[in-house]
Enzyme design. Sequence first.
Site, PDB file in Angstrom:
ATOM      1  N   ASN A 158      33.868 -25.739  -6.930  1.00 41.92           N
ATOM      2  CA  ASN A 158      34.398 -26.726  -6.128  1.00 41.92           C
ATOM      3  C   ASN A 158      33.849 -28.342  -6.169  1.00 41.92           C
ATOM      4  O   ASN A 158      34.499 -29.366  -5.885  1.00 41.92           O
ATOM      5  CB  ASN A 158      34.575 -26.411  -4.645  1.00 41.92           C
ATOM      6  CG  ASN A 158      33.313 -26.174  -4.145  1.00 41.92           C
ATOM      7  OD1 ASN A 158      32.063 -26.000  -4.751  1.00 41.92           O
ATOM      8  ND2 ASN A 158      33.397 -25.841  -2.694  1.00 41.92           N
ATOM      9  N   TYR A 159      32.542 -28.226  -6.449  1.00 40.99           N
ATOM     10  CA  TYR A 159      31.688 -29.638  -6.998  1.00 40.99           C
ATOM     11  C   TYR A 159      31.078 -29.270  -8.260  1.00 40.99           C
ATOM     12  O   TYR A 159      29.820 -29.253  -8.281  1.00 40.99           O
ATOM     13  CB  TYR A 159      30.741 -29.869  -5.948  1.00 40.99           C
ATOM     14  CG  TYR A 159      31.424 -30.393  -4.699  1.00 40.99           C
ATOM     15  CD1 TYR A 159      31.654 -31.674  -4.395  1.00 40.99           C
ATOM     16  CD2 TYR A 159      31.728 -29.498  -3.384  1.00 40.99           C
ATOM     17  CE1 TYR A 159      32.205 -32.143  -3.101  1.00 40.99           C
ATOM     18  CE2 TYR A 159      31.984 -29.937  -2.452  1.00 40.99           C
ATOM     19  CZ  TYR A 159      32.374 -31.464  -1.999  1.00 40.99           C
ATOM     20  OH  TYR A 159      32.842 -32.038  -0.825  1.00 40.99           O
ATOM     21  N   LYS A 181      24.601 -23.486 -16.357  1.00 47.01           N
ATOM     22  CA  LYS A 181      25.913 -22.477 -16.531  1.00 47.01           C
ATOM     23  C   LYS A 181      26.853 -23.031 -15.506  1.00 47.01           C
ATOM     24  O   LYS A 181      26.903 -22.517 -14.243  1.00 47.01           O
ATOM     25  CB  LYS A 181      25.570 -20.800 -16.203  1.00 47.01           C
ATOM     26  CG  LYS A 181      26.658 -20.145 -16.205  1.00 47.01           C
ATOM     27  CD  LYS A 181      27.499 -19.878 -17.539  1.00 47.01           C
ATOM     28  CE  LYS A 181      28.784 -19.089 -17.300  1.00 47.01           C
ATOM     29  NZ  LYS A 181      29.738 -19.552 -16.544  1.00 47.01           N
ATOM     30  N   THR A 184      33.435 -21.788 -14.771  1.00 50.54           N
ATOM     31  CA  THR A 184      34.668 -21.942 -15.850  1.00 50.54           C
ATOM     32  C   THR A 184      35.671 -23.091 -15.547  1.00 50.54           C
ATOM     33  O   THR A 184      35.738 -23.853 -16.179  1.00 50.54           O
ATOM     34  CB  THR A 184      35.331 -20.667 -15.927  1.00 50.54           C
ATOM     35  OG1 THR A 184      34.436 -19.689 -16.605  1.00 50.54           O
ATOM     36  CG2 THR A 184      36.507 -20.827 -17.142  1.00 50.54           C
ATOM     37  N   GLY A 234      27.857 -20.701  -4.694  1.00 50.12           N
ATOM     38  CA  GLY A 234      29.050 -19.943  -4.862  1.00 50.12           C
ATOM     39  C   GLY A 234      29.367 -18.917  -3.618  1.00 50.12           C
ATOM     40  O   GLY A 234      28.801 -19.269  -2.573  1.00 50.12           O
ATOM     41  N   GLY A 235      29.960 -17.936  -4.354  1.00 53.17           N
ATOM     42  CA  GLY A 235      30.286 -16.796  -3.282  1.00 53.17           C
ATOM     43  C   GLY A 235      29.510 -15.561  -3.290  1.00 53.17           C
ATOM     44  O   GLY A 235      28.248 -15.747  -3.614  1.00 53.17           O
ATOM     45  N   GLY A 238      26.137 -14.513  -5.406  1.00 53.04           N
ATOM     46  CA  GLY A 238      24.889 -14.934  -5.121  1.00 53.04           C
ATOM     47  C   GLY A 238      24.109 -13.810  -4.457  1.00 53.04           C
ATOM     48  O   GLY A 238      23.029 -13.717  -4.835  1.00 53.04           O
ATOM     49  N   GLU A 253      23.139 -20.921  -1.943  1.00 54.57           N
ATOM     50  CA  GLU A 253      24.033 -21.412  -0.973  1.00 54.57           C
ATOM     51  C   GLU A 253      25.495 -20.826  -1.148  1.00 54.57           C
ATOM     52  O   GLU A 253      26.029 -21.081  -2.201  1.00 54.57           O
ATOM     53  CB  GLU A 253      24.088 -22.735  -1.224  1.00 54.57           C
ATOM     54  CG  GLU A 253      24.924 -23.534   0.191  1.00 54.57           C
ATOM     55  CD  GLU A 253      26.322 -24.254  -0.013  1.00 54.57           C
ATOM     56  OE1 GLU A 253      27.240 -23.715   0.412  1.00 54.57           O
ATOM     57  OE2 GLU A 253      26.209 -25.111  -0.915  1.00 54.57           O
ATOM     58  N   CYS A 287      32.776 -24.909   1.022  1.00 55.70           N
ATOM     59  CA  CYS A 287      31.906 -23.903   2.021  1.00 55.70           C
ATOM     60  C   CYS A 287      31.557 -24.317   3.368  1.00 55.70           C
ATOM     61  O   CYS A 287      31.639 -23.769   3.997  1.00 55.70           O
ATOM     62  CB  CYS A 287      30.820 -23.330   1.492  1.00 55.70           C
ATOM     63  SG  CYS A 287      29.777 -24.747   0.574  1.00 55.70           S
ATOM     64  N   GLU A 380      36.823 -15.680   4.630  1.00 53.71           N
ATOM     65  CA  GLU A 380      36.801 -16.982   4.278  1.00 53.71           C
ATOM     66  C   GLU A 380      37.982 -17.293   3.205  1.00 53.71           C
ATOM     67  O   GLU A 380      38.019 -16.819   2.427  1.00 53.71           O
ATOM     68  CB  GLU A 380      35.363 -17.354   3.579  1.00 53.71           C
ATOM     69  CG  GLU A 380      35.266 -18.698   3.154  1.00 53.71           C
ATOM     70  CD  GLU A 380      33.648 -18.904   2.424  1.00 53.71           C
ATOM     71  OE1 GLU A 380      33.353 -17.915   2.000  1.00 53.71           O
ATOM     72  OE2 GLU A 380      33.423 -20.099   2.350  1.00 53.71           O
TER      73      GLU A 380
HETATM   74  O1  G3P Z   1      31.171 -26.041  -0.824  1.00 56.44           O
HETATM   75  C1  G3P Z   1      30.018 -26.475  -1.021  1.00 56.44           C
HETATM   76  C2  G3P Z   1      29.288 -27.428  -0.220  1.00 56.44           C
HETATM   77  O2  G3P Z   1      28.163 -27.820  -0.510  1.00 56.44           O
HETATM   78  C3  G3P Z   1      30.179 -28.381   0.571  1.00 56.44           C
HETATM   79  O3  G3P Z   1      29.702 -29.799   0.348  1.00 56.44           O
HETATM   80  O4  G3P Z   1      30.048 -32.253   0.787  1.00 56.44           O
HETATM   81  O5  G3P Z   1      31.900 -30.741   1.010  1.00 56.44           O
HETATM   82  O6  G3P Z   1      30.280 -30.745   2.608  1.00 56.44           O
HETATM   83  P1  G3P Z   1      30.402 -30.752   1.275  1.00 56.44           P
END
Ligand code: G3P
Length: 478
Positions: A158-159, A181, A184, A234-235, A238, A253, A287, A380
Amino acid sequence: DEEVYNYYADGEWKKSASGKFVSIINPTTRTPQYKVQACTQEEVNKVMDAAKAAQKLWARTPLWKRAELLHKAAAILKEHKNPIAECLVKEIAKPAKDAVTEVVRSGDLVSYTAEDGVRILGEGKLLVSDSFPGNERSKYCLSSKIPLGVVLAIPPFNYPVNLAVSKIAPALIAGNALVLKPPTQGAVAALHMIHCFHLAGFPKGLISCVTGKGSEIGDFLTMHPGVNCISFTGGDTGIVISKKAGMIPLQMELGGKDACIVLEDADLDLVAANIVKGGYSYSGQRCTAVKVVLIMESVADAVVEKVKAKMAKLTIGPPEENCDITPVVSESSANFVEGLVMDAKQKGATFCQEYRREGNLIWPLLLDQVRPDMRIAWEEPFGPVLPVIRISSVEEGIHHCNASNFGLQGCVFTRDINKAIMISDAMETGTVQINSAPARGPDHFPFQGLKDSGIGSQGITNSINMMTKIKSTVINLP
Ligand code: G3P
């Protein structure tokens, strides 16, 4: 045909000897967009050896020079924001404007880390022995922060750029080597971002980026004896990584089920705006997204109506058109979200909109009257679907929040600051936001999850400290 990208090692772009590739499917068109190299374990070994060698010299490179290179990389990254953002649009269907914001935020994060690093790492400590009982003033202890060695960074889809640099920059400023890493989906954006570091002129082997199949190199990387620290976002993977990893510092995280507790005295327009932004931006794939609304019965109807009105204004469609709601990252992700929605339907949740899906595109949905026996009350979705649970006391809301395995963030809306502080104290989450939706940023704030949401704390300063160890030299006077 999809474009093919090489991996980055030894300061060069390379093809894998495997002759194999991993395909990146565009979530919007659902057709292959790019191909990246499927690296082999042997290639990972080479990257680790090079990283170890490069790190030794890097740790001896003056701090101001390390900072200078990071500032340079940050500027190059910002200059190339558009091509990188385009990859984010194609690989992870991030709305075009948000994609650009992610890259700019990343450049700022790298610069801030360089600045913070020169201050934090430029200071050591001197202790004298006579403060401890029985000691004369005969020992002087000099302590400073030294790097850990090789940091393995694994960011999520997502980022792929921002949550990569939030690991890369602290690792490098602290004198570590870095192996990335990328996920994908997002790998090509990450490779472009790495190219900016390449252009800045970091030493060969210090930074590398390996792509490939988790089944082939996933465990191999995380259990590699050459890795001295893992920073993962990630999910559930981790949790698996933390069980398999060696005796090295971990920064994790993971997921969240961030609750939004709404009290009777809250500013209901503010609440509705934050539920919509917190719950549906990037289609709920954060997240820190609001993932359950716990609302006092007496104001529930009013809030639900306001949220519905705002949701009706959300635009739904392709990321290129900068729509608010875009396709979720993959078909399996969309199927998972749908599974949660169907479970809620079967168990009698109230649908505030009709459920609609085309391919990976899911229309935003608010589910009212959700009860604890529904999966969506706890799981989630990572999609644009948000449950509302009506509560009859604040304690009930806190209880639901704390019964979750997750403990990332939460938020509370009230005009009574005393109540807000008491609720914040009672919520078992890494952060509580008062009168705003959860969020990680600004990126120098501490960011951490309790329980299954993580290990350690991030944020620029905490990450720099986490990627160092204390080293002492004691001078013994005769
Ligand atoms: O999902 C990753 C998390 O670090 C979210 O970041 O900036 O969307 O609150 P943000």
